[in-house]
Design an enzyme around this catalytic site. Sequence first.
Site, PDB file in Angstrom:
ATOM      1  N   HIS A 193      -8.127  94.280  36.719  1.00 18.01           N
ATOM      2  CA  HIS A 193      -7.892  93.692  38.044  1.00 18.01           C
ATOM      3  C   HIS A 193      -7.466  94.775  39.028  1.00 18.01           C
ATOM      4  O   HIS A 193      -6.793  95.739  38.660  1.00 18.01           O
ATOM      5  CB  HIS A 193      -6.801  92.623  37.929  1.00 18.01           C
ATOM      6  CG  HIS A 193      -6.640  91.784  39.161  1.00 18.01           C
ATOM      7  ND1 HIS A 193      -5.627  92.000  40.068  1.00 18.01           N
ATOM      8  CD2 HIS A 193      -7.363  90.735  39.625  1.00 18.01           C
ATOM      9  CE1 HIS A 193      -5.737  91.113  41.045  1.00 18.01           C
ATOM     10  NE2 HIS A 193      -6.779  90.341  40.800  1.00 18.01           N
ATOM     11  N   SER A 396     -14.147  83.270  26.146  1.00 22.72           N
ATOM     12  CA  SER A 396     -13.974  83.083  27.582  1.00 22.72           C
ATOM     13  C   SER A 396     -14.570  81.779  28.080  1.00 22.72           C
ATOM     14  O   SER A 396     -15.447  81.190  27.452  1.00 22.72           O
ATOM     15  CB  SER A 396     -14.615  84.255  28.327  1.00 22.72           C
ATOM     16  OG  SER A 396     -14.505  84.100  29.714  1.00 22.72           O
TER      17      SER A 396
END
Length: 475
Positions: A193, A396
């Site tokens: 991120h 995921s």
Amino acid sequence: MSATAEVMSGEFDQAAVVAEPLPPVVGGGAVDSGVEEEEGEQKSKGRGQIVLGRNVHTSCLAVTEPEANDEFTGDKEAYMASVLARYRKTLMERTKHHLGYPYNLDFDYGALAQLQHFSINNLGDPFIESNYGVHSRQFEVGVLDWFARLWEIEKTKYWGYITNCGTEGNLHGILVGREVFPEGILYASRESHYSVFKAARMYRMECVKVGTLVSGEIDCADFRANLQANKDKPAIINVNIGTTVKGAVDDLDLVIQTLEESGFTHDRFYIHCDGALFGLMMPFVKRAPKVSFKKPIGSVSVSGHKFVGCPMPCGVQITRMEHINALSRNVEYLASRDATIMGSRNGHAPIFLWYTLNRKGYKGFQKEVQKCLRNAHYLKDRLRGAGISAMLNELSSTVVFERPLDEEFVRMWQLACEGNIAHAVVMPNVTIEKLDVFLNELVEKRSGWYGEGRGEPPCVAGDLGSENCDCGLHK
């Protein structure tokens, strides 16, 4: 209505596409925390340029001073009520078309409305009451204890707090690592991120960007090579429990093994686990690797407004008690100690988290995780069935697919894009019915974008792997 109110009375639609004015287009080549992007890296990703969103000044609502005349004041109150009512309709519409960002919009906190009249502030250390008495520390510590059990650390051996967002959790975790190892080098995969590299810039840390596999996981071979080139300095590592774009989970055990095999003993590295979205989902996935303080990690953070579904941005950050003394400072003004990033902290957020954890518990979250994974597989299978390139990592609920050609469609469905790919994050509020509406619209529009001499879909083999690419070359 008064002339003042009439100036602001125009209808507004936040979903509308406004042609002018727009912010400028910016190119790649940014510098992240001492590590320059390779020449033309943005262009290699496909689009070559980043188009910023529209200029909010085209739709902002002006603030005007209230009139002294009571009659005009009444008109203005009625006007503001009408603006808020229209805004509520906009929120309802935009919530219906929400797929690209990892926020759970399925919640009902009506029982907590009675608390909105109070200014609840948890400034200072959550474990030490300050002079300010309108706080929610009793809820905050209860939430922290729940996460401490989840991540297997005893009450007496952890310290943490409810942050204002996931970025603050990363800023805090990396700051603790920097304080433990002032000369340490920060290692983070290229798909970490952006807040991780923001932290490196803020703290003036030396930062090494590590390569990634096609899945988005950290490439431990490249990680090993970088560690061996910097054996003389301690290592501070950001491990992704779900990357931002592809939802890839870094192999924590392999990262630890790589450190040990490279000659780094446990007293020479610090691991921060960024579990913004999947940090709370992974404990309920069979065969998923475990994030646990029984392993040599230093801190874990998750977002509270993502999978949990809190109406305001917030997060949870937990670290080892032995590390926090490096940050702690006594504050006489508060009659407390402080080791947080921010001063004032949202005291409502811990109550919302406490309420949800009590309502759902482990079993409730497990059911929601299973639903998300099931629906994510449905979306991926339907995309591939329609001849659209798509990928879904095993652990995921983030489905990655070729970027839609029409930016208006991207904006309508609030998709997150990078280069030639986009993604949809399947959260508890994303139903099969919603996915069907999205898929039908995408397939219909895509038939107009490509074919009959209008061009070909982009090749995304470099992003998703050739086995997931459905371009003319890889079908």
